[in-house]
Design a protein around this motif. Structure first.
Motif, PDB file in Angstrom:
ATOM      1  N   THR A   1       4.834   0.669   6.240  1.00 54.66           N
ATOM      2  CA  THR A   1       3.460   0.308   6.545  1.00 54.66           C
ATOM      3  C   THR A   1       2.634   0.541   5.284  1.00 54.66           C
ATOM      4  OG1 THR A   1       3.776   1.111   8.794  1.00 54.66           O
ATOM      5  CG2 THR A   1       1.519   0.743   8.084  1.00 54.66           C
ATOM      6  N   ALA A   2       1.806  -0.428   4.945  1.00 57.45           N
ATOM      7  CA  ALA A   2       0.999  -0.272   3.736  1.00 57.45           C
ATOM      8  C   ALA A   2      -0.398  -0.819   3.977  1.00 57.45           C
ATOM      9  CB  ALA A   2       1.650  -1.006   2.563  1.00 57.45           C
ATOM     10  N   HIS A   3      -1.310  -0.357   3.159  1.00 55.93           N
ATOM     11  CA  HIS A   3      -2.668  -0.878   3.206  1.00 55.93           C
ATOM     12  C   HIS A   3      -3.134  -0.949   1.756  1.00 55.93           C
ATOM     13  CE1 HIS A   3      -6.567  -1.771   4.872  1.00 55.93           C
ATOM     14  NE2 HIS A   3      -7.121  -0.801   4.164  1.00 55.93           N
ATOM     15  N   ARG A   4      -3.672  -2.131   1.355  1.00 54.64           N
ATOM     16  CA  ARG A   4      -4.065  -2.306  -0.038  1.00 54.64           C
ATOM     17  C   ARG A   4      -2.912  -1.985  -0.987  1.00 54.64           C
ATOM     18  NH1 ARG A   4      -9.969  -1.283  -1.249  1.00 54.64           N
ATOM     19  NH2 ARG A   4     -11.019  -1.849   0.684  1.00 54.64           N
ATOM     20  N   ASN A   5      -1.701  -2.385  -0.582  1.00 56.39           N
ATOM     21  CA  ASN A   5      -0.530  -2.235  -1.442  1.00 56.39           C
ATOM     22  C   ASN A   5      -0.162  -0.785  -1.730  1.00 56.39           C
ATOM     23  OD1 ASN A   5       1.623  -3.388  -2.771  1.00 56.39           O
ATOM     24  ND2 ASN A   5       0.539  -3.640  -4.701  1.00 56.39           N
ATOM     25  N   ILE A   6      -0.649   0.149  -0.919  1.00 54.44           N
ATOM     26  CA  ILE A   6      -0.212   1.537  -1.036  1.00 54.44           C
ATOM     27  C   ILE A   6       0.516   1.872   0.263  1.00 54.44           C
ATOM     28  CG2 ILE A   6      -0.926   3.934  -1.293  1.00 54.44           C
ATOM     29  CD1 ILE A   6      -1.622   2.440  -3.720  1.00 54.44           C
ATOM     30  N   ARG A   7       1.731   2.367   0.095  1.00 47.08           N
ATOM     31  CA  ARG A   7       2.489   2.654   1.307  1.00 47.08           C
ATOM     32  C   ARG A   7       2.073   3.975   1.928  1.00 47.08           C
ATOM     33  NH1 ARG A   7       7.926  -0.089   1.531  1.00 47.08           N
ATOM     34  NH2 ARG A   7       8.001  -1.429  -0.296  1.00 47.08           N
TER      35      ARG A   7
ATOM     36  N   ALA B   1       1.177  10.715   5.317  1.00 46.72           N
ATOM     37  CA  ALA B   1       0.249  10.632   4.191  1.00 46.72           C
ATOM     38  C   ALA B   1       0.021   9.174   3.836  1.00 46.72           C
ATOM     39  CB  ALA B   1       0.820  11.380   2.989  1.00 46.72           C
ATOM     40  N   TYR B   2      -1.151   8.907   3.277  1.00 47.70           N
ATOM     41  CA  TYR B   2      -1.425   7.581   2.735  1.00 47.70           C
ATOM     42  C   TYR B   2      -1.275   7.728   1.230  1.00 47.70           C
ATOM     43  CZ  TYR B   2      -3.967   3.337   1.473  1.00 47.70           C
ATOM     44  OH  TYR B   2      -4.334   2.118   0.951  1.00 47.70           O
ATOM     45  N   GLY B   3      -0.182   7.207   0.687  1.00 50.67           N
ATOM     46  CA  GLY B   3       0.078   7.448  -0.727  1.00 50.67           C
ATOM     47  C   GLY B   3       0.333   8.927  -0.936  1.00 50.67           C
TER      48      GLY B   3
ATOM     49  N   ALA C   1      -4.135   7.152  -4.219  1.00 49.87           N
ATOM     50  CA  ALA C   1      -3.074   6.876  -5.187  1.00 49.87           C
ATOM     51  C   ALA C   1      -1.741   6.772  -4.476  1.00 49.87           C
ATOM     52  CB  ALA C   1      -3.010   7.978  -6.233  1.00 49.87           C
ATOM     53  N   ALA C   2      -0.865   5.962  -5.053  1.00 45.06           N
ATOM     54  CA  ALA C   2       0.440   5.733  -4.446  1.00 45.06           C
ATOM     55  C   ALA C   2       1.376   6.902  -4.714  1.00 45.06           C
ATOM     56  CB  ALA C   2       1.053   4.456  -5.005  1.00 45.06           C
ATOM     57  N   ALA C   3       2.350   7.082  -3.833  1.00 47.37           N
ATOM     58  CA  ALA C   3       3.372   8.099  -4.041  1.00 47.37           C
ATOM     59  C   ALA C   3       4.568   7.449  -4.710  1.00 47.37           C
ATOM     60  CB  ALA C   3       3.784   8.690  -2.698  1.00 47.37           C
ATOM     61  N   GLU C   4       5.515   8.279  -5.179  1.00 46.22           N
ATOM     62  CA  GLU C   4       6.685   7.703  -5.837  1.00 46.22           C
ATOM     63  C   GLU C   4       7.517   6.936  -4.825  1.00 46.22           C
ATOM     64  OE1 GLU C   4       5.959  11.571  -7.816  1.00 46.22           O
ATOM     65  OE2 GLU C   4       8.007  11.456  -7.052  1.00 46.22           O
ATOM     66  N   GLU C   5       8.252   5.961  -5.344  1.00 50.23           N
ATOM     67  CA  GLU C   5       9.101   5.141  -4.491  1.00 50.23           C
ATOM     68  C   GLU C   5      10.252   5.962  -3.938  1.00 50.23           C
ATOM     69  OE1 GLU C   5       7.082   2.247  -3.903  1.00 50.23           O
ATOM     70  OE2 GLU C   5       9.135   1.685  -3.506  1.00 50.23           O
TER      71      GLU C   5
ATOM     72  N   GLY D   1      -1.085  -1.496  -6.749  1.00 52.97           N
ATOM     73  CA  GLY D   1       0.096  -0.807  -6.246  1.00 52.97           C
ATOM     74  C   GLY D   1       0.159   0.651  -6.652  1.00 52.97           C
ATOM     75  N   LYS D   2      -0.754   1.088  -7.540  1.00 56.35           N
ATOM     76  CA  LYS D   2      -0.772   2.496  -7.913  1.00 56.35           C
ATOM     77  C   LYS D   2      -1.991   3.186  -7.335  1.00 56.35           C
ATOM     78  CE  LYS D   2       2.015   1.874 -12.000  1.00 56.35           C
ATOM     79  NZ  LYS D   2       2.345   0.516 -11.556  1.00 56.35           N
TER      80      LYS D   2
END
Lengths: 429, 346
Positions: free
Chosen positions: A207-213, A258-260, A405-409, B11-12
């Protein structure tokens, strides 16, 4: 003129951690650090003001759990033209629009194609169907004009389902071999918390929002305590401690999501859950009374003639259905409302005001129409349900959601969710 | 040159940028900010990931650096796809999902399939499945059902020991003749169920006291016994149960992604449909009884007489009317008894 209710807070309560309280204040009220420090150290500030008494009580509870002294005051609405404060939320938190933009007609065509192709491919297409379905509903849930995304890969879902099916068959077959029954049950209990973790992990990761999972990360030991031990406690206490179990479950899911890189926080008072238990009890008791009266009236009519079995059957169905709907409505409404009101993430708060009676009516109408149309109404039913839920959830934030901010893949396999889905472990909203 | 507008997400961070995307015949695809023109990301056409669209939703284009462009310009995105690698299957599915003629055809196909499946597929499957269930399932079913009936409707029989003995002796040859069915006759006080007889899947046959009292001749009860044995012989009980479960499961699977509570309810049309089918079972049991009685040279009119007497004593209840006709499982009395009364002895 409705009364307005003002929530004031400060200073920190005796025995509560200063730093914790400051952090929580910043997040809950979206104020800056200086103001939070002043409040914690002694200065009483106005947290919020509104004519929604219930929401203010909730905010009060949230702040109290966060470690602050709280007072809720009733104030007369100030009608003088110059008063800027009557605008409600003191400009700090504004409601960010959350809408569901899908409609029944559009989804019906997707659902129809999904169903027909799934039948034609003997179920293989169902993985793609699931992805499309979730993409539709997530995508049409729009926060501030931006939809959510469902990113799962259908092929992995198919694999997960195949494994789930194999496990299910193995489990049932083991039931025929007496020696295997106990080990099978023990395995099931041991595996169950792992399944829940995997299921949530897969769902959140996709699930993502604004390209942040989103993310879900929890340890097995804690999951075991929450999903194996706590329910046992609830059972042993014959339901009296069940509210604690529900709260523990909600806390577990919320706090590990968590969001990101930003985690959700959760603070709820146990009283809310006992309220749910109380209402549930009253509703079921009332229903039992009504049905007993109806049945005895009907039966007394018959004397020596045979009971019309079909009417009795219909009646039995009606009774079971009513209990099921009543339970669902009360449970869903309460748990959803409490979950949203008690969760917050980095200066964003949530509110939910689903209503028991309106939810019950919706369930009833949906079900009757689905039965009458032999299932063809289901896409409209699902859309209406989504609309109802989304319309009754609000997101409060002054910021524009660009600060995350995004988290690591992480590589997450589908196996968990699909096995979980197969054994019907739909955890979450 | 394809050019379209959208929003770009790096994406970041959760930041949202208004952007313009340009893709020339040759050369890379470039995404630039709409406000200040700076390049946000670029990639070759074949490096893009473009999932199939879904009606009403914006299209997403994912770039190799993890960033994503979202746009409502569906035509432009389809053109991009066509240039790189056309997707015929996706296009077909998309057409199925969006055009009403296909939807209408699908509805007809779906309903037709459901009909065939329910009317032919499920009963055949149920028969096969029921035949393969182990004996232990039948025994368990009988025990549980009898327990439930005893708890809810039935009481201890008030028939005297001699009457029971006499009847059991009278039934003995018939039971012996069908010994492999695991038959067992029990007597119960019927309470509100009045004069009745039931056959459970495993071979237990229940007679209520009122039924015994209603009979004027033991052969009348024997004919009812033959009818019930017919049910056991054809395995009607277990087949009904399996059939209902299969039907319910199918309907559940079809509307499986609905609000979640209707699954319970889909059982209702199953009950209604099933009652209609049960008439076929009753006729089969009647034929079985008729054959047996003729073979034993017992007057088939015994059955008719008892049934008529039974019909006279039970008043049609007020709730019957329209629903009763459809929901009642015993075919019109006259039709049923015609065969029993027409045949002369021998």
């Amino acid at each position: 003129m409705p009364d307005r209710y003002r929530v004031v807070c400060g200073p920190v309560r005796d025995g509560c951690d200063h730093e914790d309280a400051i952090e929580s204040l910043i997040q809950i009220l979206n104020i800056d650090r200086d103001e939070a420090e002043r409040c914690v150290n002694g200065e009483i500030i106005v947290a919020d003001e509104s004519d929604d008494q219930h929401a203010m009580k909730h905010l009060g509870g949230l702040l109290h759990s966060a470690g602050l002294e709280v007072k809720i005051k009733s104030v007369k609405q100030d009608m003088s033209p110059g008063s800027a404060k009557s605008a409600g939320v003191l400009g700090r938190n504004t409601t960010m629009p959350l809408k569901f933009t899908g409609n029944g007609r559009e989804y019906f065509k997707i659902w129809l194609t999904n169903t027909v192709l799934s039948i034609l491919t003997l179920g293989v297409y169902s993985a793609w169907a699931k992805v499309k379905r979730n993409q539709y509903f997530f995508g049409h849930t729009k926060l501030d004009g931006v939809g959510f995304e469902y990113l799962a890969d259908p092929k992995r879902i198919l694999l997960g389902r195949a494994i789930g099916l194999a496990l299910l068959i193995a489990y049932y077959l083991s039931g025929h071999v007496p020696l295997l029954i106990i080990p099978a049950v023990i395995t099931a209990i041991v595996v169950f918390p792992w399944l829940i973790n995997q299921s949530l992990k897969f769902r959140m990761h996709n699930t993502a929002h604004r390209n942040i999972r989103f993310r879900f990360k929890a340890g097995y030991k804690e999951a075991f305590v929450v999903y194996a031990l706590w329910p046992i406690i609830g059972g042993i206490s014959l339901g009296t401690l069940w509210p604690y179990v529900v709260r523990r479950h909600q806390q577990f899911v919320a706090e590990h999501t968590a969001y990101g890189t930003t985690a959700f926080k959760f603070k709820a008072s146990i009283g809310d859950y006992y309220g749910m238990l109380g209402v549930l009890f009253l509703v079921l008791l009332g229903a039992a009374g009504v049905f007993t009266v109806c049945l005895s009236l009907y039966v007394s009519d018959l004397e020596t003639s045979q009971i019309n079995m079909s009417v009795v059957t219909l009646f039995a169905y009606g009774k079971v259905a009513f209990y099921y709907f009543a339970f669902s409505a009360v449970h869903k409404v309460f748990t959803t409302n409490i979950l949203f009101r008690s969760s917050y993430i980095d200066r964003i708060r949530f509110r939910a005001d689903l209503g028991i009676w309106s939810y019950f009516r919706l369930l009833l109408v949906n079900t009757i129409l689905i039965v009458l149309t032999l299932g063809l109404y289901s896409p409209w039913a699902k859309v209406k349900m989504a609309q109802y839920k989304i319309n009754h959830i609000q997101v409060l934030s002054a910021a524009d959601l660009s600060q995350f901010a995004a988290a690591e893949e992480e590589n997450v396999s589908a196996v968990g969710e699909e096995i979980g889905g197969f054994f019907d472990l739909e955890v979450g909203l | 040159m394809i050019e379209f507008q959208g929003h770009w997400y790096d994406g970041k961070t959760s930041n949202r940028v208004r952007a313009v995307c340009r893709a020339g015949r040759a050369g890379p695809v470039v995404v630039a900010s709409e406000d200040d023109g700076r390049i946000l990301t670029t990639a070759g056409l074949d490096q893009l990931t473009i999932p199939n669209g879904l009606s009403g939703l914006a299209r997403q284009i994912t770039f190799p650096d993890g960033s994503k462009l979202e746009t409502l310009d569906n035509a432009a995105v389809e053109e991009l796809i066509r240039r790189h690698k056309p997707r015929p299957v996706a296009a077909i599915i998309r057409r199925l999902e969006t055009r009403w003629p296909y939807a209408a055809a699908s509805v007809i196909a779906l309903v037709g399939f459901l009909y065939l499946f329910s009317v032919y597929g499920v009963p055949a499957a149920a028969k096969a499945i029921a035949a393969r269930l182990p004996r232990s399932v039948y025994t368990a079913a009988d025990n549980l059902t009898l327990q439930t009936l005893d708890a809810r409707f039935l009481g201890q029989t008030k028939l005297t020991a001699e009457v029971q003995k006499r009847l059991k002796a009278h039934f003995e040859p018939t039971l012996k003749a069908h010994a492999r069915l695991g038959l067992k006759v029990v007597f119960r006080h019927g309470g509100k169920l009045g004069a009745n007889a039931f056959a459970l899947p495993g071979g237990t046959i229940i007679f209520t006291d009122k039924m015994v009292e209603l009979a004027e001749h033991d052969d009348e009860l024997l004919s009812v016994l033959a009818h019930e044995i017919g049910h056991v012989h054809y395995n009607h009980g277990m087949r009904s149960v399996v059939r209902s479960s299969l039907l319910a499961f199918t309907l559940m699977a079809i509307s499986g992604d609905a609000s979640g509570s209707s699954e319970l309810f889909l059982g209702l049309p199953v009950v209604i449909l099933d009652r209609k089918r049960s008439r076929g079972f009753e006729t089969e049991a009647d034929d079985f009884a008729l054959q047996y009685l003729k073979a034993r040279r017992i007057d088939p009119r015994n059955f008719a007489n008892l049934m008529r007497r039974l019909a006279k004593t039970s008043q049609p209840s007020g709730g019957d009317g329209f629903l009763g006709g459809y929901l009642s499982t015993h075919p019109e009395l006259e039709d049923r008894l015609k065969a029993f009364e027409a045949d002369r002895q021998g």
